[in-house]
Design an enzyme around this catalytic site. Structure first.
Site, PDB file in Angstrom:
ATOM      1  N   SER A 179       0.688  -1.219  -0.192  1.00 57.95           N
ATOM      2  CA  SER A 179      -0.207   0.027   0.056  1.00 57.95           C
ATOM      3  C   SER A 179       0.874   1.336   0.053  1.00 57.95           C
ATOM      4  O   SER A 179       2.138   1.193   0.297  1.00 57.95           O
ATOM      5  CB  SER A 179      -1.128   0.001   1.260  1.00 57.95           C
ATOM      6  OG  SER A 179      -0.093   0.382   2.378  1.00 57.95           O
ATOM      7  N   LYS A 180       0.131   2.302  -0.160  1.00 58.25           N
ATOM      8  CA  LYS A 180       0.884   3.761  -0.249  1.00 58.25           C
ATOM      9  C   LYS A 180       1.629   3.856   1.071  1.00 58.25           C
ATOM     10  O   LYS A 180       2.652   4.547   1.157  1.00 58.25           O
ATOM     11  CB  LYS A 180      -0.121   4.832  -0.565  1.00 58.25           C
ATOM     12  CG  LYS A 180       0.597   6.021  -0.672  1.00 58.25           C
ATOM     13  CD  LYS A 180      -0.350   7.097  -0.936  1.00 58.25           C
ATOM     14  CE  LYS A 180      -1.258   7.754   0.085  1.00 58.25           C
ATOM     15  NZ  LYS A 180      -0.050   8.592   0.874  1.00 58.25           N
ATOM     16  N   ARG A 181       0.876   3.443   2.106  1.00 58.83           N
ATOM     17  CA  ARG A 181       1.505   3.678   3.491  1.00 58.83           C
ATOM     18  C   ARG A 181       2.526   3.009   3.775  1.00 58.83           C
ATOM     19  O   ARG A 181       3.714   3.446   4.496  1.00 58.83           O
ATOM     20  CB  ARG A 181       0.391   3.144   4.522  1.00 58.83           C
ATOM     21  CG  ARG A 181      -0.606   4.348   4.923  1.00 58.83           C
ATOM     22  CD  ARG A 181      -1.364   3.933   6.279  1.00 58.83           C
ATOM     23  NE  ARG A 181      -1.889   2.487   5.810  1.00 58.83           N
ATOM     24  CZ  ARG A 181      -3.218   2.457   5.293  1.00 58.83           C
ATOM     25  NH1 ARG A 181      -3.729   3.575   4.610  1.00 58.83           N
ATOM     26  NH2 ARG A 181      -3.735   1.246   5.207  1.00 58.83           N
ATOM     27  N   TYR A 219       3.555   5.262  -5.750  1.00 58.08           N
ATOM     28  CA  TYR A 219       2.972   5.837  -6.998  1.00 58.08           C
ATOM     29  C   TYR A 219       4.116   5.931  -8.148  1.00 58.08           C
ATOM     30  O   TYR A 219       4.969   6.032  -8.058  1.00 58.08           O
ATOM     31  CB  TYR A 219       2.455   7.011  -6.720  1.00 58.08           C
ATOM     32  CG  TYR A 219       1.252   6.973  -5.837  1.00 58.08           C
ATOM     33  CD1 TYR A 219       0.457   5.868  -5.596  1.00 58.08           C
ATOM     34  CD2 TYR A 219       0.650   8.378  -5.463  1.00 58.08           C
ATOM     35  CE1 TYR A 219      -0.732   5.834  -4.789  1.00 58.08           C
ATOM     36  CE2 TYR A 219      -0.600   8.260  -4.511  1.00 58.08           C
ATOM     37  CZ  TYR A 219      -1.253   6.954  -4.270  1.00 58.08           C
ATOM     38  OH  TYR A 219      -2.370   7.185  -3.817  1.00 58.08           O
TER      39      TYR A 219
END
Ligand code: GLU
Length: 506
Positions: free
Chosen positions: A262-264, A274
């Site tokens: 995930s982005k986290r 991203y």
């Protein structure tokens, strides 16, 4: 695969924010498959959920595809024979299909207000709108025809839901997973058309895949649970024989393999998730992207292709054309692929080495301009050849090569002062005179001139090579020291030895 069917695949993102590398990989695999089979790659923007719409996200997606070299044959920007390619612009078209499903008994009007549904959820924690309870709720199946008509005529807000039959086995052949089977009794009656007249994802995706003559639907594993709804819709709309083939790509996992990346995780572990920088228009928060971190598109694409796919050999470096020539869906693994940032960096390093200087030059010149340097391209080209091996990111160029453009501001004195003596001072004073008169200023000649002087001094080679390097570049790094001196030129080299010597003996 139906040999006669024209290959048409689509990448169908929702414009809700930055593009996760998993999303770009989905686009890439679709693109590779299309190009491998002489087909079309279509970008369709799935923006029917107005509450999740984020301004700027669509332009970001298009830029991202452009940067990666995944140019759509048809898209909102490129147009095409099957447009429009934004679902919001196709809105008027969907209602008729939802109404057709109601008329054919495959769907129904539901009038339950959000408060009523909320109350149901409170009462039944696992509430699902389904065959089990639909007759107890407010819809055209539980109400009489006259009641339903009255509500519709009175403009009562309503949605249209699919009527999923209980007790059926719904299955399809996934090109990666093989046969996948679902029990319809466990499915809920998903909304197809919302109260605002917009279709939900489920209705829009099936109608559009049909209208756009999509031959293969390739998407992430997270969409697998939606597949049975889509299959029912293909069937209920009378299109089953034209249904595309499907494949659901494995997840991209956290580096330790525990769950989806995930982005986290990226924020936590210090790497981008991203493709490109994304600035949230509401909060202003900036999420870093691979592009801005210094990844070459060639490396980014190559790295993504190898996350879950291989060509059956140990080979890892592939250009886009090579990927197109080798790509096949059956070499995609079922298991999730662990993301490894060190490996991503390795791809970038390899691509910097592999690409011709000319391809890297614009970025290097911009980088230099950022440091206030307007250098001659030929000079930069020679330097790039010397330091290329040492670059992981293009931005490393400055760190590795700044001394070619400006004199050292500091010297690693600790590396040489402890072993310094007067004899060395004398050596460097003499070498200044020798070099001032020396011609031609070429690498090999300089080396032999310098080494002859060392021999004449009676000192050891090693004793006098490091000081020269520190004087020219400031520290214990850089390529061959005579390459450096030759490139700097006589005047600059002499100036640096003079300044370096002064710093050492000060
Ligand atoms: N709009 C969906 C997404 O955001 C597309 C899923 C699909 O390809 O069917 O990924």
């Amino acid at each position: 695969m139906d040999e006669n069917r024209k290959v048409r695949v689509r990448f169908a993102p929702s414009p809700t924010g930055g593009l996760h590398l998993g999303g770009v990989r989905t686009a890439l695999f679709n693109y590779l498959f299309a190009k491998r089979h002489g087909g079309d790659f279509i970008l369709r923007i799935e923006d029917t959920d107005q509450t999740r719409y984020v301004p700027g996200a669509e332009a970001y997606i298009q830029d991202c595809l452009q940067w990666c070299g995944l140019i759509p044959d048809e898209s909102p920007a490129h147009g095409g024979a099957y447009g429009p390619y934004r679902q919001s612009e196709r809105k008027a078209m969907y209602r008729q299909y939802a109404e057709q499903l109601v008329a054919d008994g495959y769907a129904y009007y539901a009038f339950d207000t959000s408060e009523e549904l909320e109350a149901q959820r409170k009462q039944h924690p696992n509430f699902r709108y389904s065959h089990e309870n639909r007759l107890e709720l407010r819809n055209s199946l539980s109400l009489s025809e006259a009641e339903t008509r009255a509500l519709l005529d009175g403009g009562q807000s309503h949605v249209i839901r699919i009527k999923v039959p209980p007790g059926e086995t719904i299955s399809f052949e996934d090109m990666i997973r093989g046969r996948v089977t679902f029990d319809s009794s466990l499915m809920d009656d998903k909304v197809l058309l919302k109260a605002d007249g917009m279709p939900t994802y489920h209705l829009a995706v099936v109608v559009d895949d049909h209208q756009m003559a999509i031959s293969h639907v390739f998407r992430g594993e997270e969409w697998l649970p939606s597949a049975p709804i889509h299959i029912l819709l293909w069937e209920y709309l009378g299109w089953r024989s034209q249904m595309p083939q499907w494949a659901h790509f494995p997840l991209i996992l956290k580096p330790d393999g525990n769950g989806k990346l995930s982005k986290r995780d990226g924020d936590r572990l210090g790497f981008p998730v991203y493709a490109m920088n994304w600035q949230d228009p509401k909060t202003g928060d900036l999420t870093k992207g691979f592009r801005e971190m210094g990844f070459l598109p060639e490396a980014f694409v190559n790295m993504l292709a190898l996350l879950g796919w291989n060509d059956g050999t140990e080979r890892e470096l592939f250009s886009m054309d090579e990927l197109v020539a080798r790509f096949s869906i059956d070499r995609i693994s079922k298991a999730g692929a662990k993301f490894d940032f060190e490996k991503a960096k390795w791809f970038n390093h390899e691509w910097i080495k592999q690409l011709p200087n000319q391809a890297l030059m614009p970025q290097i010149m911009t980088e230099l301009a950022g440091h206030g340097i307007d250098a001659d391209e030929k000079y930069v080209d020679t330097i790039l050849t010397l330091v290329k091996e040492r670059l992981t990111f293009m931005a490393d160029f400055w760190e590795q090569a700044a001394y070619f453009f400006k004199q050292p501001e500091a010297y690693d004195l600790a590396a040489i002062q402890p072993r310094w003596n007067d004899e060395k001072t004398v050596f460097f004073r003499d070498i200044l005179t020798t070099l001032a008169a020396f011609e031609p200023w070429h690498r090999a000649e300089l080396e032999s001139c310098y080494k002859t002087a060392i021999q004449a001094s009676g000192m050891k080679m090693g004793e006098l090579m490091l000081p020269l390097r520190v004087m020219l570049v400031g520290g214990k790094f850089g390529p061959d020291v005579f390459d450096i001196a030759a490139l700097l030129g006589k005047k600059e080299t002499l100036e640096r030895i003079t300044k370096g010597l002064a710093a050492i003996v000060a």
